[in-house]
Enzyme design. Structure first.
Site, PDB file in Angstrom:
ATOM      1  CG  PHE A   1     -23.803  -4.370  -3.481  1.00 52.97           C
ATOM      2  CD1 PHE A   1     -24.860  -4.311  -2.618  1.00 52.97           C
ATOM      3  CD2 PHE A   1     -22.629  -4.808  -2.903  1.00 52.97           C
ATOM      4  CE1 PHE A   1     -24.429  -4.630  -1.319  1.00 52.97           C
ATOM      5  CE2 PHE A   1     -22.516  -5.396  -2.017  1.00 52.97           C
ATOM      6  CZ  PHE A   1     -23.359  -5.487  -1.313  1.00 52.97           C
TER       7      PHE A   1
ATOM      8  CE1 TYR B   1      -2.935  -3.089   0.239  1.00 50.34           C
ATOM      9  CE2 TYR B   1      -3.861  -2.477   2.670  1.00 50.34           C
ATOM     10  CZ  TYR B   1      -3.846  -3.450   1.247  1.00 50.34           C
ATOM     11  OH  TYR B   1      -4.615  -4.186   1.567  1.00 50.34           O
TER      12      TYR B   1
ATOM     13  N   PRO C   1     -16.383  -4.738   1.113  1.00 50.97           N
ATOM     14  CG  PRO C   1     -17.022  -2.943   3.392  1.00 50.97           C
ATOM     15  CD  PRO C   1     -16.093  -3.620   2.200  1.00 50.97           C
TER      16      PRO C   1
END
Length: 287
Positions: free
Chosen positions: A217, A61, A213
């Site tokens: 979708f 990262y 999370p």
């Protein structure tokens, strides 16, 4: 306060189930320094002051930047803080995510994490399997890489081992080599391929740490989540995180943010209990 267990054993320590993922502390695209380093430091310090004792990070990262910020913000580390990192990838000069998956690269990455975090021993290291396109799953042995991590564990450089972005077969292969304390995979309301994996890991007292999370979708699924969130006076992210907490007691959350406001919203899910009808509606999103 939630009626659900809010701690879980992660190796030799009990951690609060709402932790923190440090990925967003880097610059855009998880590359380079953050726009506001002071804000990044403030987020980390408030997270720990608010009870977070499980932070997920890694040395690619940035690269290196996020671990260095964690060290600047929190060193000397609180005695109950569990830092969990991952190895198996690297970044090129343009910020692309590339495999770094040979045993020698795995070992070098462990030493990079130790140096940049200022640790003599890392609490836990996940072997990150780079599947199809980086995030997709792909079968194949992970034995040479996990055996190298197991050797570093025996040498005392790593306390615990985990695996990330892995199939059920790879998880079992890893467990046959050395104890596995956590599995970090893609899982959420809409992406539930790991349902059986979660349940089997819970029986074995192994933590499951979902990433993305809200990833993947459809508009219809997002609309259902939005409606439930409005009914409960919460944000969609809070509802999605609360659903994960109620899904299984071995699920540990690592929501990430570079904003103090969003951090506080994420930590508030510790107090959010979804009623049965909301859970039933949300369960119908998958499928």
């Amino acid at each position: 306060m939630s009626d659900f267990p809010m701690t879980w054993q992660l190796g030799d320590r009990s951690v609060n189930r709402v932790g923190y993922g440090a990925m967003q502390l880097a610059g855009p695209g998880v590359f380079g320094p953050p726009r506001d380093r002071d804000q990044a430091i403030a987020v980390l310090r408030e997270a720990v002051a608010s009870g977070v004792n499980h932070i997920d990070t890694c040395d690619y990262y940035g690269p290196h930047v996020v671990n260095q910020i964690i060290r600047e913000a929190l060193y000397p580390y609180p005695g109950d803080l569990m830092l969990v990192t991952k190895v198996g990838a690297k970044r090129d000069e343009a910020g692309a995510w590339l495999p770094a998956f040979t045993p020698d690269e795995i070992e070098a990455a462990v030493h990079d994490n130790l140096r940049n975090l200022g640790l003599e021993v890392i609490h836990a290291v996940n072997l990150r399997v780079m599947g199809d396109g980086g995030h997709g799953l792909s079968e194949g042995t992970i034995a040479p890489q996990f055996e190298r991590l197991a050797r570093l564990r025996e040498q005392g450089l790593i306390r615990h081992l985990g695996i990330s972005n892995a199939t059920a077969t790879q998880i079992e292969e890893a467990r046959g080599i050395a104890p596995v304390v956590c599995v970090q995979n893609h899982y959420n309301l809409a992406h539930r391929d790991d349902d059986a994996v979660i349940d089997s890991l819970a029986e074995a007292r192994i933590a499951y740490v979902p990433f993305f999370p809200l990833g993947g979708f459809s508009p219809l699924q997002s609309g259902t989540l939005d409606t439930v969130a409005q009914q409960l006076g919460a944000t969609p992210m809070q509802v999605a995180l609360a659903w994960l907490l109620q899904r299984s007691p071995n699920i540990l959350l690592i929501p990430g943010t570079s904003s103090l406001g969003h951090l506080r919203e994420n930590l508030a899910v510790r107090e959010l209990v979804l009623p049965d009808d909301a859970v039933a509606t949300l369960n119908g999103i998958a499928g």
